[in-house]
Design an enzyme around this catalytic site. Structure first.
Site, PDB file in Angstrom:
ATOM      1  N   ARG A   1       0.822  -1.214   0.000  1.00 42.86           N
ATOM      2  CA  ARG A   1       0.000   0.000   0.000  1.00 42.86           C
ATOM      3  C   ARG A   1       0.855   1.263   0.000  1.00 42.86           C
ATOM      4  NH1 ARG A   1      -2.971  -3.830   2.987  1.00 42.86           N
ATOM      5  NH2 ARG A   1      -1.803  -3.275   4.849  1.00 42.86           N
TER       6      ARG A   1
ATOM      7  N   GLU B   1       5.044 -10.514  14.100  1.00 46.20           N
ATOM      8  CA  GLU B   1       4.448 -11.043  15.324  1.00 46.20           C
ATOM      9  C   GLU B   1       4.960 -12.464  15.595  1.00 46.20           C
ATOM     10  OE1 GLU B   1       0.330 -10.330  15.204  1.00 46.20           O
ATOM     11  OE2 GLU B   1       0.022 -11.039  17.259  1.00 46.20           O
TER      12      GLU B   1
END
Ligand code: AMP
Length: 175
Positions: A58, A95
């Site tokens: 993006r 993560e």
């Protein structure tokens, strides 16, 4: 217009507990898209910048528009294995586990003034690694900008702790 109204929130995407801040609705709204780019470039008006570096994927859309508006070049920072020429890479934490991002080794000349762009900053793991990657090539990372900040996750402060000034347009509390 209030840009926050142009951003859609998808609960439990890509996994349970995540509130995904979806900017495709903002990109699809002509007024919101233009206003976002106008606000993002505003701090750099009159500065002579060499490059805008956008983070896949993006960050390419927003960074391309920002670069055009600033009459700067555009440089993609991509996931490992996507760039065709000689690259420099950096590992960063996700993560779960680690990943790598890459930039073309000749994309930035030493001392060039670069602005880093992505759609959203959360923990800052992605953006701090990208800023370090740019510095490893000798870039002068003059600023970073994002449409969305999740300030409770501390990413913008982590970038500022690296002496990178950060501007963001919209904040969401929580994660
Ligand atoms: P981080 O490295 O934690 O700052 O995560 C930033 C990257 O992950 C950006 O490229 C974002 O597009 C994406 N991202 C992280 N959290 C979200 C979220 N809640 N909604 C949308 N995108 C996110």
């Amino acid at each position: 217009m209030n840009l926050i109204d142009a951003i859609r929130t998808i609960p439990d995407y890509p996994k349970p507990g995540i509130l995904f801040r979806d900017i495709t609705t903002l990109l699809g709204d002509p007024r919101a898209f233009r206003q976002s780019i106008d606000e993002l470039v505003q701090p750099y008006a009159g500065l002579k910048l060499d490059k805008v570096a956008g983070i896949e994927a993006r960050g390419f859309i927003i960074g391309g528009a920002v670069a055009h508006q600033l009459s700067a070049g555009f440089v993609p920072i991509r996931k490992k294995g996507k760039l065709p020429h000689d690259t420099v890479s950096i590992a960063y934490s996700l993560e779960y586990g680690v990943d790598q991002m890459e930039i073309h080794a000749d994309a930035i000349l030493k001392g060039e003034k670069v602005v880093l762009v992505d759609d959203l900053i959360a923990t800052g793991g992605t953006a701090t690694a990208a800023a370090q990657l740019l510095r490893n090539l000798g870039a002068d990372v003059v600023a970073a900008c994002f449409i969305v900040d999740l300030p409770d996750l501390g990413g913008a402060d982590r970038l500022r702790a690296m002496n990178v000034p950060v501007t963001t347009l919209v904040e969401f509390a929580g994660h």
